[in-house]
Design a protein around this motif. Sequence first.
Motif, PDB file in Angstrom:
ATOM      1  N   GLY A 175      44.542  65.004  61.820  1.00 28.26           N
ATOM      2  CA  GLY A 175      43.352  64.172  61.755  1.00 28.26           C
ATOM      3  C   GLY A 175      42.071  64.975  61.798  1.00 28.26           C
ATOM      4  N   GLY A 176      40.948  64.271  61.945  1.00 27.73           N
ATOM      5  CA  GLY A 176      39.646  64.916  61.942  1.00 27.73           C
ATOM      6  C   GLY A 176      39.158  65.278  63.328  1.00 27.73           C
ATOM      7  N   PRO A 177      38.052  66.035  63.420  1.00 25.44           N
ATOM      8  CA  PRO A 177      37.539  66.476  64.717  1.00 25.44           C
ATOM      9  C   PRO A 177      37.059  65.340  65.604  1.00 25.44           C
ATOM     10  CG  PRO A 177      36.001  67.018  62.961  1.00 25.44           C
ATOM     11  CD  PRO A 177      37.258  66.561  62.308  1.00 25.44           C
ATOM     12  N   GLY A 178      36.721  64.207  65.001  1.00 25.99           N
ATOM     13  CA  GLY A 178      36.298  63.048  65.771  1.00 25.99           C
ATOM     14  C   GLY A 178      37.361  61.969  65.834  1.00 25.99           C
ATOM     15  N   GLY A 179      38.626  62.344  65.539  1.00 30.01           N
ATOM     16  CA  GLY A 179      39.721  61.381  65.562  1.00 30.01           C
ATOM     17  C   GLY A 179      39.918  60.635  64.257  1.00 30.01           C
ATOM     18  N   GLU A 180      39.267  61.077  63.185  1.00 28.04           N
ATOM     19  CA  GLU A 180      39.384  60.406  61.891  1.00 28.04           C
ATOM     20  C   GLU A 180      40.826  60.460  61.370  1.00 28.04           C
ATOM     21  OE1 GLU A 180      35.257  62.295  62.221  1.00 28.04           O
ATOM     22  OE2 GLU A 180      37.340  62.886  62.616  1.00 28.04           O
ATOM     23  N   LYS A 181      41.239  59.389  60.708  1.00 33.93           N
ATOM     24  CA  LYS A 181      42.578  59.317  60.129  1.00 33.93           C
ATOM     25  C   LYS A 181      42.525  59.649  58.635  1.00 33.93           C
ATOM     26  CE  LYS A 181      44.174  57.748  64.056  1.00 33.93           C
ATOM     27  NZ  LYS A 181      44.975  58.613  64.948  1.00 33.93           N
ATOM     28  N   ASN A 182      43.677  60.123  58.123  1.00 28.67           N
ATOM     29  CA  ASN A 182      43.774  60.490  56.706  1.00 28.67           C
ATOM     30  C   ASN A 182      42.606  61.389  56.308  1.00 28.67           C
ATOM     31  OD1 ASN A 182      45.155  60.407  54.206  1.00 28.67           O
ATOM     32  ND2 ASN A 182      43.736  58.858  53.438  1.00 28.67           N
ATOM     33  N   TRP A 183      42.336  62.352  57.145  1.00 32.54           N
ATOM     34  CA  TRP A 183      41.132  63.183  57.036  1.00 32.54           C
ATOM     35  C   TRP A 183      41.399  64.413  56.171  1.00 32.54           C
ATOM     36  CZ3 TRP A 183      36.111  63.091  57.834  1.00 32.54           C
ATOM     37  CH2 TRP A 183      35.406  64.276  58.068  1.00 32.54           C
ATOM     38  N   LYS A 184      40.588  64.587  55.132  1.00 35.59           N
ATOM     39  CA  LYS A 184      40.702  65.744  54.250  1.00 35.59           C
ATOM     40  C   LYS A 184      39.528  66.713  54.421  1.00 35.59           C
ATOM     41  CE  LYS A 184      43.064  63.074  50.629  1.00 35.59           C
ATOM     42  NZ  LYS A 184      43.000  62.622  49.210  1.00 35.59           N
ATOM     43  N   GLY A 185      38.631  66.406  55.364  1.00 34.72           N
ATOM     44  CA  GLY A 185      37.388  67.151  55.458  1.00 34.72           C
ATOM     45  C   GLY A 185      36.381  66.573  54.496  1.00 34.72           C
ATOM     46  N   GLU A 186      35.187  67.189  54.455  1.00 36.95           N
ATOM     47  CA  GLU A 186      34.169  66.694  53.542  1.00 36.95           C
ATOM     48  C   GLU A 186      33.270  67.833  53.102  1.00 36.95           C
ATOM     49  OE1 GLU A 186      32.002  63.691  55.585  1.00 36.95           O
ATOM     50  OE2 GLU A 186      31.457  64.974  57.258  1.00 36.95           O
ATOM     51  N   SER A 187      32.584  67.601  51.998  1.00 33.90           N
ATOM     52  CA  SER A 187      31.717  68.644  51.453  1.00 33.90           C
ATOM     53  C   SER A 187      30.311  68.521  52.003  1.00 33.90           C
ATOM     54  CB  SER A 187      31.698  68.568  49.928  1.00 33.90           C
ATOM     55  OG  SER A 187      31.197  67.309  49.506  1.00 33.90           O
ATOM     56  N   THR A 188      29.622  69.647  52.011  1.00 34.80           N
ATOM     57  CA  THR A 188      28.233  69.663  52.468  1.00 34.80           C
ATOM     58  C   THR A 188      27.329  68.960  51.471  1.00 34.80           C
ATOM     59  OG1 THR A 188      28.705  71.822  53.463  1.00 34.80           O
ATOM     60  CG2 THR A 188      26.395  71.180  53.303  1.00 34.80           C
ATOM     61  N   PHE A 189      27.614  69.154  50.199  1.00 35.09           N
ATOM     62  CA  PHE A 189      26.825  68.544  49.122  1.00 35.09           C
ATOM     63  C   PHE A 189      27.766  67.858  48.150  1.00 35.09           C
ATOM     64  CE2 PHE A 189      24.560  72.501  50.360  1.00 35.09           C
ATOM     65  CZ  PHE A 189      23.377  71.946  50.832  1.00 35.09           C
ATOM     66  N   SER A 190      27.222  66.985  47.317  1.00 38.23           N
ATOM     67  CA  SER A 190      28.025  66.337  46.276  1.00 38.23           C
ATOM     68  C   SER A 190      28.277  67.333  45.145  1.00 38.23           C
ATOM     69  CB  SER A 190      27.298  65.105  45.725  1.00 38.23           C
ATOM     70  OG  SER A 190      26.163  65.500  44.960  1.00 38.23           O
ATOM     71  N   GLN A 191      29.231  67.004  44.279  1.00 35.23           N
ATOM     72  CA  GLN A 191      29.529  67.880  43.149  1.00 35.23           C
ATOM     73  C   GLN A 191      28.312  68.038  42.238  1.00 35.23           C
ATOM     74  OE1 GLN A 191      32.848  69.513  42.339  1.00 35.23           O
ATOM     75  NE2 GLN A 191      31.182  70.671  41.392  1.00 35.23           N
ATOM     76  N   ASP A 192      27.604  66.945  41.979  1.00 35.22           N
ATOM     77  CA  ASP A 192      26.416  67.037  41.123  1.00 35.22           C
ATOM     78  C   ASP A 192      25.365  67.938  41.740  1.00 35.22           C
ATOM     79  OD1 ASP A 192      27.465  65.432  39.155  1.00 35.22           O
ATOM     80  OD2 ASP A 192      26.446  63.593  39.818  1.00 35.22           O
ATOM     81  N   GLU A 193      25.183  67.835  43.050  1.00 37.09           N
ATOM     82  CA  GLU A 193      24.197  68.686  43.721  1.00 37.09           C
ATOM     83  C   GLU A 193      24.587  70.163  43.609  1.00 37.09           C
ATOM     84  OE1 GLU A 193      22.384  65.953  47.340  1.00 37.09           O
ATOM     85  OE2 GLU A 193      24.443  66.695  47.523  1.00 37.09           O
TER      86      GLU A 193
END
Length: 573
Positions: free
Chosen positions: A342-360
């Motif tokens: 899971g995630g650092p805050g207990g998130e489920k099905n957690w893959k992490g996240e990006s700092t910026f969007s792909q377009d950015e």
Amino acid sequence: MKKTIMMAFMVSALWTCKNQEAPKESTENKAVATVYYNGDIITMDGDTAQYAEAVVVSEGKITFVGNANEAMKVAGPGHKMKDLDGKTMLPGFIDPHSHFINALSMSNQANCSPAPVGKGNDVPGILAALKDFQKEKAVPEGKLITGYGYDDSVMPEGRTLNRDDLDDAFPNNPVLIIHVSLHGGVLNSKAMELFGISAETETPAGGIIVRKPGTNEPYGLIMETAFMPIMEQLPTPTDAELMQQIKDGQMIYAEEGVTTAHEGLTNAQQVAILKKAADANALFIDVISYPFITEMDTLISTYGLDAFGKYDNGLKLGGIKITIDGSPQGRTALFTTPYLTGGPGGEKNWKGESTFSQDEVNNMLKRIYDNGLQSTFHANGDGAIDMCLKAHEFASNGDLTKDRRTTIIHSQFVRDDQLDKYVDYNLIPSLYTEHTFFFGDTHVKNRGLEQASRISPMKTAMEKGLKPTNHTDFNVVPINQLFVIWSAVNRITRNGEVLGAEERVSPYQALQAITTNAAYQYFEEDTKGRLKAGYVADFVILDKNPLKVDAMAIKDIVVQETIKGGNSIFLKE
């Protein structure tokens, strides 16, 4: 070899005597050459180990590498002799990625790292380290106490540090402990007040604010984009303090044989600090800075594009940094599949996240490329690496293979198909094999044995024809370059298990990653990374030869001396 060296030494002595008896011309204004001899001199010039009998240095440059008799002739009358006494000399270590700026403040921070770096193995150990620091530095009430090295992944039974722990121990001081990833930290209530964090603070995109269970109150751990404003508000030193910190910070690198250091994510204020040090001729090692993408326009406006890509009194603005994701040990790296824990805050099905969007990211990289600058990405998870590759495809204006030296820092969980694109697109992976020791057991828990065994696949990268480098991400872990080599050769975890045996490399290949390959990463392959005539006289002298000792003993080798531009900058007592 010793007989040859001794005969050469006798020739040198006779030459000097002859010169003293009948001087033919004044040598008053001529540089005096130095001859290094009588040791294992590894040139790093080639894909297999090559040794030289002697090296000649004059005016900060190497003038000759090779046979001892010839070295004496090249050195000329009156030269100095440097007897290595059987020690090993090779090119100065080139740091492919760290955070030099952090070295400037470490003496004013508590070491909260777990063993073997510190004593922060659990919450009581962390609190004790902070208490010892407060006492040693006589920190008064009300003043911020800062620590570094907090590693929640090694906390016993999952008992992590939180705001309440710090409030109880330090009711009258703001306290901030920087996470080992450098992508976040744990704060107590007074620190949250100081930096403007409360229950009303919204979690920004790409950020983490862990909340106290059942409430919206921040519970201490703040990561990624939520942490960036905190770092920007940290106090700055006076000019006098700064000059001392610049000296002390460089010595941390010099003591480990590093002659070229990396500053991996610099804001405009920190660039100004480095510029001030360079202008004061206070840099005795080379420092290469990669400002963050958000600072790009300001820096170009302030210093101009011409300031990039060249040294000014030991400082070079190397290019621009884009951060794509967080850290795998902090469970903020971006993957294409979920974390097992899971995630650092207990998130489920957690893959992490990006700092910026792909377009950015696409548009950021295009601005960098269009300005003719080098880019370094921070990308750990395979999902983040996919974003790097897509951005490169977008920003390259149809020229995917141009020699840009675009570097994907960490590339920890790079897949084979992604490495193939590195080859196709002429990209550089800067790997991080020390993770096998410091965080390997955590990666097995978070990602599973199969994927964890593939972290920092140096052997595969080399077999595909890439020139991978290998770094410490200091001060995530110490700048110790012998440990970098050891980890690449052995891939041993904290628990003593081999993680990814098929990705182990030879000691010579491990040395290439912090000499020749690192020089290539910086467009400096014609001046650094080898012992070769015309190259800068940057050397490290070791008490033993890493190519000849038992593989497990490499980490115990000691740096005896570091030489930058022909000048000794560290000599072990």
